[in-house]
Scaffold this active site. Structure first.
Site, PDB file in Angstrom:
ATOM      1  N   ARG A   1      -2.999   4.098  -4.136  1.00 61.90           N
ATOM      2  CA  ARG A   1      -3.010   3.711  -2.732  1.00 61.90           C
ATOM      3  C   ARG A   1      -2.165   4.707  -1.950  1.00 61.90           C
ATOM      4  NH1 ARG A   1      -0.037   0.596   0.955  1.00 61.90           N
ATOM      5  NH2 ARG A   1      -1.367  -0.629   2.301  1.00 61.90           N
TER       6      ARG A   1
ATOM      7  N   HIS B   1       5.271  -9.364   6.956  1.00 59.54           N
ATOM      8  CA  HIS B   1       4.142  -8.919   6.148  1.00 59.54           C
ATOM      9  C   HIS B   1       4.586  -7.982   5.029  1.00 59.54           C
ATOM     10  CE1 HIS B   1       4.641  -5.799   9.195  1.00 59.54           C
ATOM     11  NE2 HIS B   1       4.189  -4.964   8.297  1.00 59.54           N
TER      12      HIS B   1
END
Length: 90
Positions: free
Chosen positions: A22, A11
């Site tokens: 973020r 991932h």
């Protein structure tokens, strides 16, 4: 380890909104450096021998830090003899 029964997903994070920052926080839990890692006994049998040679957490970390992120450091611990025997049976 599940001796190949369950494979973890690779991932990566893709930032969809680059205007807003973020924030990520990581937490790690790990065994002692001298802990031995090997497949769970329940996942190994005479019909399905271990695919991996036992290794220590320290050996795994050294392998992980010596390879590019896209490489799987677990491959360094595969038992090539068992893999070839299993392939011959298929």
């Amino acid at each position: 380890m599940t001796n190949g029964k369950f494979v973890s997903a690779r991932h990566r994070v893709i930032v969809a909104n680059s205007v807003k920052p973020r924030m990520s926080m990581i937490y790690f839990g790990a065994p002692p450096l001298n802990a031995w890692i090997s497949p769970l006994p329940k996942m190994v049998s005479p019909q399905k021998p271990s695919l991996y040679k036992p290794f220590t957490w320290s050996e795994f970390k050294k392998a992980a830090y010596s390879l590019p992120l896209e490489d799987c450091c677990l491959n360094r611990f595969k038992d090539s003899l068992q893999l070839s025997l299993r392939t011959q049976k298929l």
